[in-house]
Write an enzyme that holds these catalytic residues in place. Structure first.
Site, PDB file in Angstrom:
ATOM      1  N   ASP A   1      25.220 -86.569 -11.461  1.00  0.00           N
ATOM      2  CA  ASP A   1      25.568 -87.510 -10.736  1.00  0.00           C
ATOM      3  C   ASP A   1      24.125 -87.500  -9.501  1.00  0.00           C
ATOM      4  OD1 ASP A   1      26.297 -85.025  -9.272  1.00  0.00           O
ATOM      5  OD2 ASP A   1      27.583 -86.273  -7.940  1.00  0.00           O
TER       6      ASP A   1
ATOM      7  N   TYR B   1      34.917 -50.375 -26.988  1.00  0.00           N
ATOM      8  CA  TYR B   1      35.840 -51.033 -27.759  1.00  0.00           C
ATOM      9  C   TYR B   1      36.091 -50.142 -29.136  1.00  0.00           C
ATOM     10  CZ  TYR B   1      31.616 -52.637 -30.528  1.00  0.00           C
ATOM     11  OH  TYR B   1      30.709 -52.785 -31.212  1.00  0.00           O
TER      12      TYR B   1
ATOM     13  N   HIS C   1      23.189 -51.056 -29.109  1.00  0.00           N
ATOM     14  CA  HIS C   1      24.226 -50.205 -28.335  1.00  0.00           C
ATOM     15  C   HIS C   1      24.704 -49.515 -29.634  1.00  0.00           C
ATOM     16  CE1 HIS C   1      27.124 -52.881 -30.613  1.00  0.00           C
ATOM     17  NE2 HIS C   1      28.121 -52.336 -30.167  1.00  0.00           N
TER      18      HIS C   1
END
Length: 838
Positions: free
Chosen positions: A561, A258, A227
């Protein structure tokens, strides 16, 4: 710090990779008492040339799940003690209504997961903190004042210095060329400077992880991606900026961007381009590195076209245009530097942590950003030293990052690159939890798939299986059943057919595809003794009987479980759920089985299929088809029979996750199509409906049945999770000592059902539960849905034991509103089990 020419010929622990993850793991291992730790890296220490070397170091703490958030918060706290972190705050802005609604939910998720101080800002309040933005382009922002910037290289060096003081050694310019194993154990780390015999090896090489997998024949589903990161020249808006007082970090996720301040300069990070995938083999080893001619092997030449042209398939603006729209002063800026920097993605976007199944002593810590690096190193160090993953000494659910979560197809290059590219595209996208991937689908299909498609099944990807969530054909019954509307976000990718199916199973009969449930067959003369020592309940029952039980780690955290059926004196069938349960749970059972030949463990993860038939008319549908007698006396609740459904050999279990009369019916895969056809045909006279997993989930919530991965995880022990009834302390099992200590100390938190007071209201998991008087956060919602039988929204939440009394009034935060709710006793439906036992 050891950087000389001579490396040791043996070590207790070798860590491969001296970036922030490897250094974090080494530091935490020495904190836990290990002295014989050696860390190697192909590059110089500590600017090694991997992703750590060029990482912008953004630490936004509020992640997409509890694990990622907790790891980020721990990283911030740790790096602050190392002078490797600057607290400047972080702001995520919204330029769409959808994103603004999402940020409201995200703030609440942060509250749930312990991120303190988060607040929602108006556009003007965002501009006060970041003056160069155009406030007219945003709806507002989510601000966390304790977010900030980690200097990953400095933090790595500081952690290494602490580890060195405790006896660890670090060697740079040392390329690992092979990992040697023998007898199912790691033996030797082979380098270009010699061989190191090792008891344990941790691979923390990030983008090079698949190469190390190739060395030992282990698939590492990870793909490096590049990137872009650019740093502008001086911006007028930042002229004279005080380097000691930094602006908050800024994320513009609507355009995959950003920003961070560098004094008077401004940095732009962009994912706003097509995925740029890299083959790790092209960038590893001295010869390859010399050929690249770049500062770091994790860099690529900057490709300007990916910044100035719109190449991202989901955006309508280039990165340059989108950045300038939010920060106008960037429109005429020149850029002092620009890179294509590498990091990596797994098919689900989560890290890879944990031990290799078939190679004792070989560990992995990969696909981790700087944001979570400190926490990931802490978890894997505890795991290696203590045998269980812990974060800061506390139980943690590392299952979403467990290396064994991947299914067999995930090792293929096509799958890894396809899903890795998707994760890159979506890293900043607003993806609904119910949105399904379009790529790499229809890999695993049950024999019922074609018929389900005819019925309008909404298929979800579950470990590669296509699993129906609901059937559009059932929308025709909306005239018969009332299903309340849902608010916008919760309505997306959802159908009222779920509500129809939920109510139909309560008053007639439904059939459910149970194929993803995995039967793990445990046979041999030692089968009973083995399972008694592994499971929490007493499974030494007569053949034909079943037990519900938990499987715990040594901390008492619930790993699974299970329903356990004893089919013969020396044969058990252990059933676990779908998704990654087949690999995770069968692995744990295999690893604990004795090696003396007295026990054999076989996971039927693809060889059998199943149909659940649930509802008041279940017996009427099945009785004419099945050779076994189905009366309560002949086939009571929680028993199992091997019998025939017409000509089909089947194993039938008398239980129902929907909380109704019913049976789960399993048969070899080749008989599956016939099994579905015969049940569907026989059920037509009784109004049978196909039922998806969404309705099975909501019916189970009404009944108080837990769901692995949501309200049942290793973070909780059975008492906290509300399944203490499945613990028999008269037996000896893994985790018993921890459970005894927990019971003696008293349970201070528990999973508790809450219903919303207003009929028709619904919230989602990951949201906070408040005390309406003080406004304090009491706990967080771990599972939520609508209860169509009780006509109320249901939320199962983690609450302090003192706040979990039935009748207590609470509030649940959702999209910046507080919803009145009430703590309840469970189960909410059929407390006397009359429905199950009829």
């Amino acid at each position: 710090m050891s950087t000389g020419n001579t490396i040791p010929d043996s070590a207790g622990t070798v860590v491969v990779g001296a970036g922030c993850v490897g250094c974090s793991a080494a530091y935490h291992l020495t904190e836990l008492g290990r002295e014989d730790v050696v860390v190697l890296d192909q590059g110089p220490l500590f600017e090694t040339g991997g992703s750590t070397s060029h990482a912008p170091g953004l630490v936004f703490q509020t992640g997409g799940c509890k694990l990622m958030t907790r790891m980020a918060s721990y990283t911030r706290e740790l790096y602050e003690t190392l002078d490797g972190f600057r607290t400047c705050g972080g702001i995520e802005v919204a330029t769409t209504e959808d994103r603004w609604d999402y940020l409201q939910r995200k703030r609440e998720r942060g509250q749930s997961y312990g991120v303190e101080g988060g607040e929602l800002l108006s556009p003007a309040e965002v501009a006060e903190r970041i003056p160069q933005i155009d406030a007219d382009t945003i709806h507002g922002g989510y601000y966390v004042p304790t977010d900030g910037k980690a200097h990953a290289v400095d933090a790595s060096a500081a952690m290494a210095e602490r580890a060195r003081a405790a006896g660890a050694e670090f060697y740079g310019q040392t390329t690992v060329t092979d990992l040697e194993t023998a007898g199912g154990e790691i033996q030797t780390v082979v380098t270009d400077r010699g061989r190191i015999a090792a008891d344990e090896v941790l691979v923390a090489t990030n983008i090079w992880g698949p190469l190390f997998g190739d060395m030992v024949g282990v698939d590492i589903p990870l793909v490096p991606c590049a990137h872009q990161y650019l740093v502008s020249d001086e911006l007028a808006a930042l002229a004279g900026a005080d380097r000691e007082i930094e602006q908050p970090l800024l994320r513009h996720q609507d355009q995959s961007l950003y920003f961070r301040q560098h004094g008077e300069l401004y940095g732009i990070g962009s994912y706003n381009h097509e995925p740029l995938l890299v083959d790790p083999a092209d960038i590893y080893g001295p010869e390859k590195l010399a050929d690249l001619g770049l500062e770091y092997p994790s860099l690529r030449e900057f490709t300007a076209e990916h910044f100035v042209e719109n190449t991202h398939p989901d955006h309508d603006q280039s990165a340059a245009d989108a950045a300038a729209e939010l920060v106008p002063s960037l429109r005429d800026a020149e850029f002092e530097s620009a890179i294509n920097g590498m990091f990596c993605f797994t098919p689900d976007g989560m890290p890879i942590l944990g031990p290799t199944e078939d190679i004792d002593g070989l560990w992995w810590a990969l696909a981790i950003w700087v944001t979570q690096s400190g926490g990931a190193g802490n978890i894997v160090a505890h795991w290696m030293e203590d045998g269980v993953p812990r974060l800061d000494g506390e139980r943690v659910d590392a299952t979403p990052a467990h290396i064994s979560r991947f299914q067999p197809h995930a090792g293929s290059r096509e799958y890894t690159r396809g899903r890795g590219a998707q994760q890159y595209r979506e890293v900043y996208q607003l993806i609904h939890p119910r949105e399904q991937p379009a790529d790499q689908r229809e890999l695993r299909r049950s024999p019922f798939y074609e018929r389900q498609a005819e019925l309008g099944a909404a298929f979800y990807d579950s470990g590669g299986w296509e699993m129906p969530q609901w059937y559009e054909s059932n929308e025709a019954l909306l005239e018969e059943y009332d299903v309340p509307d849902r608010p916008d976000w919760l309505d997306r990718g959802w159908s009222k057919a779920q509500g129809v199916e939920h109510q139909a199973v309560r008053d007639r009969v439904a059939m459910v595809d149970m194929t993803t449930f995995t039967g793990i067959e445990v046979t041999g003369e030692g089968a009973c003794e083995f399972l008694q020592g592994l499971l929490t309940n007493d499974v030494d029952v007569s053949p034909g009987r079943m037990r519900y039980t938990a499987m715990c780690n040594r901390d008492g955290g619930v790993l699974a479980d299970l329903t356990v059926s004893r089919l013969a004196d020396d044969r058990y069938m252990v059933f676990t759920g779908g998704g990654n349960s087949a690999t995770l749970h069968s692995r744990w059972i295999r690893e604990h089985a004795p090696d003396d030949g007295s026990v054999s463990v076989t996971a039927h993860d693809s060889s059998r299929c199943g149909v659940g038939v649930f509802g008041p008319d279940a017996r009427n549908v099945l009785a004419p088809l099945v050779e076994a007698e189905l009366s309560n006396d002949a086939f009571p609740f929680y028993t199992a029979r091997e019998t025939y459904l017409e000509s089909l050999p089947v194993t039938m279990l008398r239980l129902s996750y929907a909380g109704e009369l019913g049976w789960e019916i399993y048969t070899p895969m080749e008989y599956g199509a016939r099994l579905w056809e015969r049940i569907e045909d026989a059920g037509e006279a009784h109004g049978i409906v196909p039922m998806g997993w969404a309705a099975l989930d909501s019916t189970s919530m009404e009944k108080g049945f837990r769901l692995w991965g949501t309200d049942l995880t290793p973070e909780f022990n059975p008492y906290e999770a509300g399944i203490g009834f499945a613990v028999d302390l008269e037996t000896d099992f893994v985790g018993k000592e921890a459970l005894l200590e927990s019971r003696e100390a008293g349970i201070d938190r528990k999973i508790t059902p809450i219903t919303l007071d207003e009929p028709g209201e619904l919230v989602d998991a990951g949201h906070p539960v408040f005390d309406p008087d003080s406004g304090d956060v009491l706990g967080d919602v771990v599972r939520a849905d609508y209860g169509y039988t009780i006509d109320a929204g249901i939320a199962y939440a983690v609450l302090p034991a003192t706040a979990a009394e039935a009748g207590r009034e609470v509030e649940i935060g959702y999209e910046n509103e507080r919803h009145p709710a009430t703590v309840r006793d469970e189960p909410l439906f059929d407390p006397n089990r009359k429905k199950l036992l009829r």
